[in-house]
Structure formats: structure tokens, C-alpha cells
Write an enzyme that holds these catalytic residues in place. Structure first.
Site, mmCIF file in Angstrom:
data_model
loop_
_atom_site.group_PDB
_atom_site.id
_atom_site.type_symbol
_atom_site.label_atom_id
_atom_site.label_comp_id
_atom_site.label_asym_id
_atom_site.label_seq_id
_atom_site.Cartn_x
_atom_site.Cartn_y
_atom_site.Cartn_z
ATOM 1 N N THR A 308 110.211 -38.076 88.826
ATOM 2 C CA THR A 308 108.832 -38.243 89.287
ATOM 3 C C THR A 308 108.723 -37.713 90.704
ATOM 4 O O THR A 308 109.733 -37.486 91.359
ATOM 5 C CB THR A 308 108.429 -39.731 89.338
ATOM 6 O OG1 THR A 308 109.125 -40.364 90.425
ATOM 7 C CG2 THR A 308 108.750 -40.429 88.032
ATOM 8 N N ASP A 309 107.509 -37.530 91.190
ATOM 9 C CA ASP A 309 107.366 -37.263 92.616
ATOM 10 C C ASP A 309 107.508 -38.605 93.356
ATOM 11 O O ASP A 309 107.634 -39.678 92.753
ATOM 12 C CB ASP A 309 106.035 -36.554 92.924
ATOM 13 C CG ASP A 309 106.130 -35.737 94.221
ATOM 14 O OD1 ASP A 309 107.024 -36.020 95.054
ATOM 15 O OD2 ASP A 309 105.314 -34.826 94.419
ATOM 16 N N TYR A 310 107.470 -38.512 94.657
ATOM 17 C CA TYR A 310 107.780 -39.611 95.589
ATOM 18 C C TYR A 310 106.854 -40.823 95.371
ATOM 19 O O TYR A 310 105.652 -40.723 95.629
ATOM 20 C CB TYR A 310 107.575 -39.053 96.987
ATOM 21 C CG TYR A 310 108.310 -39.688 98.131
ATOM 22 C CD1 TYR A 310 107.974 -40.955 98.588
ATOM 23 C CD2 TYR A 310 109.319 -38.999 98.798
ATOM 24 C CE1 TYR A 310 108.633 -41.510 99.676
ATOM 25 C CE2 TYR A 310 109.980 -39.548 99.876
ATOM 26 C CZ TYR A 310 109.619 -40.801 100.321
ATOM 27 O OH TYR A 310 110.267 -41.339 101.404
#
Ligand code: NOJ
Length: 797
Positions: A308-310
Site C-alpha cells: 500500500t502507499d504510506y
């Protein structure tokens, strides 16, 4: 209970100094003699899927559920800050086996210490993957991504990624969060600097080149790394150009402009995918089973893992798509996100979710397997320290060779936007004094741009424009330097935006007297000089993540400075550094020449000097339209026609009144996609077609004779576009289908040909099937999207 600790019962057999070697010997490997650059066991194992499967099955069989979930967790260290949330306990979490990978932790010694925690202090000693945003270089910084693409040279783009991988892998990093392949059409969005531009075909070609550069042909080599296709998908369509904002796009548009580059990277074997932050048509991408499973896995057959992104899992809550973090973990994991970046939702909730029957444990095993496979392919089970190579780091990082390659990449990336009366190149013999004026004249930090890896810690290697000019001129021409202006956002006292909450971006309260003093100094210097070279643009932090703007003019009082210099009547040549297309209306009307240098990287000052003095003849072309003004945005070359198309050049004013247009600005941009001048003059002959028909299984050749009638040798990017005149859905007025960067000696003539097939004309038809449609087409060849010749042909059954 949210956090589970590992059982204390540790098998002595597994606690060898390098526990993973113990795992390896459990798998019964026989090591072969070492080759020079590839450790033997990796060379033997790398392609042996059966052995890899057996090894990983055995390892998974030994893992507790908590250890498995630990592999699904990615944590950020403190060496860089690339998100809003920092986990101060991550080193302890590594020791507890609750972390599968880390990032923002570069530096061979530091990264090695983290690897030791995982390998020597956890029960099974499963090594970490160490990641970082290696975007356009690790320590030797190449041009900003959008700029590098302006070279229209996939081999150069591939080489940039390859050098970045070589440096990063000596320094403890084996996984990069790049390339970013989001299609970008809105220069207000700061992340355009990290992208490939507004065209899907160009984005596909360049993103694949980057994947190949990072990953090479063999991940087990010590100098290749995992690449990440990001951000999947639609992130570049953020409403209003405001970062992280919602995206809403039709199914056709999604599949036609946003998806192909990601599919191309799957086909090229990209190792990992990153989900995007945005809400796409009502479903946040990080929670989209449609995207992460139905499309990515089932339709495209992606075999790597998805990160996932941050904190994007946690963000499903403020999106209004999940009730709380636990619900968010359930949605994201079941959608197909294998690894959670920073947010700790999988660590905190997956076990409970399994107990409650909301997540299937076999699905956890599957995600763990995908992650362990990458660790295997990287050779980490054979030697978890193989990417901490001080000797190689010492020899290769910031080497003279790498800096020379970065210099070449930088000069090949620059775009000559304007050059009236051959103001450029400068002739050293005709000059006694140059006035180098502007806030970017001597700025090392800005030279390397944003997302510059570990570059900011090595600014002593960066060549500024002042240094580059002085070295080039060896004292034979005097260089007088003045800042003249600021690029800080200037705010009036008491304005509602009068705060300094965001540290990276330069802001200052307007002080007219101080600004005028700076301008006066610059004017005085300019008066004593033969030519004014302006070093203007944006501070590097004005583009990148969380760096959107609503105004695209050059910030601060730079235009005021230029207005003060203009009446001197001296030649004015601008070198613009910026990570986005700006509104350059004033500059285009008032300056003699404009060279767009993007953020050119470590050797930027040398590269700009090369171009200014004609040691290199500029060959870059815009990968993204430069708008006339911000009100035109989004403005891009491959738009649709509309039912009332506007003809800007017609004399029949009446007939144009009720057409698609603005009352206060033209429709056409300031500088079109594909635009870029040269010191040479490339004369195009008439384009010819091998036939006026193309069959579904046939080929059509379009050719043109081009002569370099100028005095300089140079390169021209010849561009091929098509238009389908009538379709089952409406089609763009122009679509890039090919390009060729061709070298011409002065006076040389060459014939450039492109071959078209029906496949090149395929698209998602009205029924969403992929294919071409017989009918009338135009083919266009030229030097820029707005400077082409056209011919018609028919596609027939
Ligand atoms: C957030 C960005 O969107 C992404 O591109 C980047 O890789 C991560 N932060 C990690 O730094």
C-alpha cells in the site's frame, strides 16, 4: 489484544549467526563455486522455481501466525521523512519479528544494523527487505523524472535507473518505490515532476525502461533491485490538481489512459505494485478488490506482491470507506493489498480478523509467500548482507563515471523552448562579462530537485550553474553573479496564508525595500555585462508530493526582476529550473531564449554550461504541455474534438462565435507536447505513405526525408501520431504512436520511416473490447504535436 509477541521457545538450530543460512541448509542446498559477481548459491537457485517453492513452503510451515503477519508489515525509518506518521518503536518491532521490510533507512552501516536485528535477533531470522524512494538517483542524482523523459530516449532513461540501482544496492537498498507511472495532465499537481507526462504511450515506454533499468534481467545480481509500479491507479487525476484529492473518471478513460502503462510493467516483470491514495470512482484504490485482484491478478496475471502507499489502509477511515482501522485492514487485505506501509493495521488486526472468520488464513500464507519469493529472488536467504557492500559503495557511489553519465543525461533532457535570432548558443569569443542573475544561480539543493534520494546529504558533489559556467569559461569571460530576486512565496502582512507551517517551502513576508535593493544590485551588474543569463524557476520543494499550486507563474518577485532588467536592452537568456510546466507567458514574450533545464541533477551546472555554449546541441522535447495560463488546465494534446470545434486561425469570426473556446485566452497552449528546438534546423520533406490502405494483418510505412540544414550536428525526435476519424466511441484528435531520436551531422539528409499495423490502432471500443475499427484515419509526422504533416489512409477488413 492488539500486539502479539513471539513465543520465547527458540529452536537452537535456527539461531545460527546468520539464521537464514540455517534455513538454507534445512532446504538441503549444495553450494557451487562462486562466480565473480554473483554469489554461487544464488546463481544456482535463482531460476529453480521448484527449489524456491520447497524452501518457502518449509519456511512458512515453521512460522507462527504472528511471524507471518510480521512479513506483511513495512516500516519507515527516520533517515527521510516521506509521510505524516512516524513509528518510533520500529527497531523493537523488527526484533520482535513484526516487520518484513523497512524503508527510509539508507546508509550501509545503518541498514546493516537493522538487518542484523531481523536475522540475528528473531526466532527464524527471516531477512528484511530494505526499500527507499530511489526515483532519479541514489547519491549521483540524474535529472528529475519528468525532465529525464524529455530526452525521449528510453535507453538513457533505462541507464539512469540502472546507475541508481547500482549505487543503491551497494548502500543497503534492494527495493525502490519507482517508477511512478501516473498519467499527468494537471501541472498544478506537484507530483508531475515525478511522472512521465501526459501521454500513455510515452509513459508506458519510459516506465518499462525504468523497470528494466532497476531490475535488470536478473534480480539475483548484486546490483539490481525490485521496482514498484506506482500508484495504482488514477492518482494523477486528483481534482483541482490538489494532492490526495478524489478522482472520478469514466471507464473508457480509465482503461485507455491510466491502465496501459501498468499492464506494460506487469508484462515487463515488475516485482511489486503500490496502491494509490485516491478515491477512484467511489472506491479508494487501496480498498479496491476490482483493481488489486480482478484486474491486477486475475486479468493481468501479476505475480509479485502489492504494497500500500504510506498509511493508505488507515486512510480508508477518513475516506469514509471503513469504520475504523480494523475494518480498513479487513477491506484492504481482502482486496489484495499484501503489505501494509507504516500504518500497522495488519499487525494490529489481522489475527483478530482471522479468528472472527473475516480474513482467511490461507490468504495470509499466500501474501507471505509472494513476499518471501522476492526475498529469495534477491538472494537474501543465501546472504542477507549481500547489499551492504562498503567496498563497492566506496568505488561506485558518486564515481566520476556516474557523474559523467548524469551530465550527459541532464543535457539530453533540456528543452530549448524559445531561441529568437539564435540568441543561443553563446559565443565565448564575443563575450567579456556575463551577468548570471536569479535565485537559482548558485543553489546546490535546487539543482538536484525533489525526491533526490540521498542526494541532499552529498551536496558537496553538486555543480551549480555558477560553478558550471566558471569552469567552462576558465576565467576568460567574467561571470558576475547576483540573486536579484526570491522564489519564495511572497505574502502580504496579515494575509490569511501568513503562516509558516510547512517548513520545506520557502515563504516570506513581502518587504518591498529589501526586494528592491536586491533588484537594484542585479540591474547594476547587468549594466556592466554583455548578456544576462537568468537562473530562474521554482524552488525544488515547490513540486513533488504534497506540493500543489494554484498559480503556475514563477513564484516570488522573479517577474519583477526581469521587468527591471528588460529596459537595459541586453540579450536575456533564461535557464529555467522547475519540476512542472509553468505559465511562462511573460518570459515567452520578453526573453530572447528560454532553456528548460528541469532539475538537472548532480552534474547540472556542467550540463547547462554545455548547452549554453553549444558544446551540446539541445534535443529534448516536452513530455507535457506548457499551458498558456492556469485557467486552461487541464490542457493536453490528445483531447477530443467536441461537437463545436474551434479554429483559432480562421478569419470567419462569426462562424467561430459559438465554438468551444475562451473569451480571454487562446485554446492552444504556450508550448505544445513534443515541442523543443535545436541549434540545428531540421527541414522536413513531404511525408509519404506506402499505400492509402492498411489491412488488418498488413503493414503501412510512413516515411519522411529530413535534412539538417543548420551548422551544428544534432538530434531530432521525429514523432508519429494518428487520428481515427470516426469510432464506435469518439477518438482523440491526435495520439502518439511512435518516435525516433535520430542523429544528423550538419548538412546530412536521412529518411526516417515508421511502420504502422492495425494493432497500433487498437483501443477499447464502445463495448470495452480491445481492437481496431476499420475506417478512415489520418497519420501525422512532425517535430512536435502542433507541427506535423498529415496524410489519410483507410483501415480495411
Ligand atoms: C508516499 C508516496 O505517495 C509514495 O510514492 C512513496 O513511495 C511513499 N510515500 C514512501 O515514501
Amino acid at each position: 489484544m492488539k500486539l502479539r509477541f513471539l513465543p520465547l521457545m527458540v529452536s537452537a538450530a535456527l539461531v545460527a549467526p546468520v539464521a537464514s543460512s540455517a534455513l538454507a541448509s534445512n532446504a538441503g542446498q549444495v553450494l557451487e563455486p562462486a562466480r565473480a559477481d554473483v554469489p554461487a548459491s544464488v546463481a544456482v537457485w535463482k531460476d529453480d522455481k521448484a527449489k524456491m517453492d520447497a524452501f518457502i513452503s518449509e519456511l512458512i510451515g515453521k512460522m507462527t501466525l504472528q511471524e507471518k503477519i510480521g512479513q506483511l508489515d513495512l516500516q519507515s525509518g527516520f533517515r527521510n521523512n516521506t509521510g505524516p506518521f512516524v513509528n518510533e518503536d520500529y527497531e523493537n518491532q523488527i526484533k520482535r519479528g513484526q516487520v518484513g521490510a523497512v524503508f527510509n533507512s539508507y546508509g550501509a552501516d545503518f541498514a546493516r544494523s537493522l538487518q542484523q536485528m531481523a536475522v540475528e535477533e528473531t526466532r527464524l531470522g527471516v531477512p528484511l527487505m530494505i526499500a527507499h524512494d530511489i526515483i532519479h538517483g541514489h547519491k549521483t542524482i540524474f535529472p528529475q523524472s519528468l525532465g529525464e523523459v524529455a530526452s525521449w530516449d528510453p535507453e538513457l532513461v533505462k541507464l539512469g535507473a540502472k546507475i541508481a540501482a547500482r549505487e543503491a544496492t551497494a548502500d543497503g537498498i534492494m527495493w525502490t518505490f519507482a517508477p511512478m507511472a501516473d498519467l499527468v495532465r494537471d501541472p498544478r499537481w506537484g507530483r508531475v515532476s515525478e511522472a512521465v507526462g501526459e501521454d500513455t504511450y510515452l509513459t508506458s515506454v519510459m516506465s518499462v525502461a525504468r523497470v528494466q533499468g532497476f531490475q535488470g534481467d536478473d534480480l539475483s545480481k548484486h546490483d539490481t533491485m525490485l521496482a514498484t509500479a506506482k500508484h495504482f491507479v488514477g492518482y494523477g487525476l486528483a481534482q483541482g490538481g490538489r494532492d490526495y484529492h478524489t478522482t472520478d473518471v469514466s471507464e473508457h478513460e480509465l482503461w485507455t489512459t491510466q491502465m496501459p502503462q501498468f499492464k506494460a510493467m506487469v508484462d515487463a516483470g515488475v516485482a511489486t505494485f503500490m496502491t494509490s491514495f485516491n478515491d477512484l470512482n467511489g472506491t479508494p484504490a487501496t480498498g479496491s478488490k476490482f483493481l488489486l485482484t480482478d484486474v491486477l491478478r486475475d486479468k493481468w496475471g501479476f505475480e509479485g506482491f502489492v504494497v500500500t502507499d504510506y498509511t493508505a489502509v488507515n486512510e480508508l477511515v477518513p475516506h469514509g470507506y471503513a469504520r475504523d482501522d480494523k475494518h480498513a485492514a479487513e477491506i484492504a487485505f481482502n482486496a489484495g493489498a499484501d503489505m501494509d506501509m507504516v500504518g500497522r493495521t495488519y499487525i494490529n488486526y489481522l489475527e483478530e480478523l482471522i479468528e472472527e472468520g473475516k480474513v482467511d488464513e490461507s490468504k495470509i500464507d499466500h501474501s507471505v509467500r509472494l513476499i518471501l519469493e522476492m526475498k529469495w529472488r534477491l538472494g537474501l536467504f543465501e546472504d542477507p548482507y549481500r547489499y551492504f557492500d562498503m567496498a563497492r559503495a566506496e568505488k561506485e557511489i558518486l564515481s566520476d563515471d556516474n557523474k559523467a553519465l548524469a551530465r550527459d543525461a541532464a543535457r539530453r533532457s533540456m528543452v530549448l523552448l524559445k531561441n529568437d535570432n539564435n540568441a543561443l548558443p553563446l559565443n565565448q569569443d564575443e563575450l567579456r562579462t556575463i551577468a548570471l542573475i536569479g535565485p537559482l544561480a548558485d543553489s546546490k539543493r535546487d539543482m538536484i530537485g525533489n525526491w533526490a534520494g540521498a542526494g541532499p546529504a552529498h551536496l558537496d558533489h553538486v555543480i551549480t550553474l555558477k560553478q558550471g559556467l566558471e569552469e567552462r569559461l576558465e576565467g576568460k569571460v567574467k561571470v558576475n553573479v547576483a540573486k536579484g530576486a526570491t522564489y519564495a512565496f511572497l505574502r502580504e502582512e496579515g494575509s490569511p496564508f501568513a503562516h509558516d507551517r510547512f517548513n520545506y517551502v520557502a515563504r516570506q513576508t513581502r518587504d518591498d525595500a529589501a526586494l528592491q535593493k536586491q533588484i537594484d544590485e542585479a540591474v547594476k551588474l547587468a549594466k556592466q555585462s554583455d548578456v544576462i543569463v537568468l537562473a530562474i524557476g521554482e524552488q525544488e520543494a515547490f513540486s513533488g508530493e504534497a506540493a500543489s499550486r494554484t498559480d503556475l507563474q514563477l513564484p516570488g518577485n522573479q517577474i519583477e526582476l526581469m521587468k527591471a532588467l528588460k529596459p537595459l536592452g541586453k540579450p536575456m537568456v533564461a535557464v529555467i529550473q522547475s519540476g512542472r510546466p509553468n505559465d511562462l507567458r511573460w518570459e515567452s514574450q520578453n526573453l530572447d531564449a528560454i532553456l528548460h533545464a528541469w532539475y538537472p541533477g548532480t552534474s547540472g551546472g556542467h550540463a547547462i554550461a554545455d548547452v549554453l555554449f553549444g558544446d551540446y546541441n539541445p534535443s529534448g522535447k516536452l513530455p507535457m504541455t506548457f499551458p498558456y495560463n492556469v485557467g486552461q488546465v487541464p490542457v493536453f494534446y490528445n483531447h477530443k474534438s467536441t461537437g463545436r470545434p474551434h479554429d483559432e486561425w480562421t478569419q470567419k469570426v462569426r462562424s467561430q462565435e459559438y465554438t468551444t473556446r475562451y473569451n480571454d485566452a487562446p485554446n492552444s497552449p504556450l508550448y505544445a507536447f513534443g515541442h523543443g528546438l535545436s541549434y540545428s534546423d531540421f527541414q522536413y520533406g513531404e511525408i509519404t505513405l506506402s499505400s492509402d490502405t492498411l489491412t488488418l494483418d498488413g503493414e503501412l510505412t510512413v516515411s519522411v526525408e529530413i535534412t539538417n540544414t543548420g551548422k551544428h550536428a544534432g538530434e531530432e525526435v521525429v514523432q508519429l501520431y494518428t487520428r481515427q476519424m470516426v469510432g464506435s466511441i469518439t477518438r482523440p484528435v491526435q495520439e502518439l504512436k511512435g518516435f525516433d531520436k535520430v542523429h544528423f551531422d550538419a548538412g546530412e539528409t536521412k529518411t526516417v520511416s515508421f511502420t504502422l499495423t492495425a494493432d497500433d490502432l487498437a483501443f477499447y471500443r464502445a463495448d470495452m473490447s480491445w481492437g481496431s475499427e476499420p475506417g478512415d484515419f489520418q497519420v501525422m509526422v512532425g517535430t512536435a504535436s502542433d507541427n506535423v504533416q498529415r496524410l489519410s489512409f483507410k483501415l480495411i477488413d
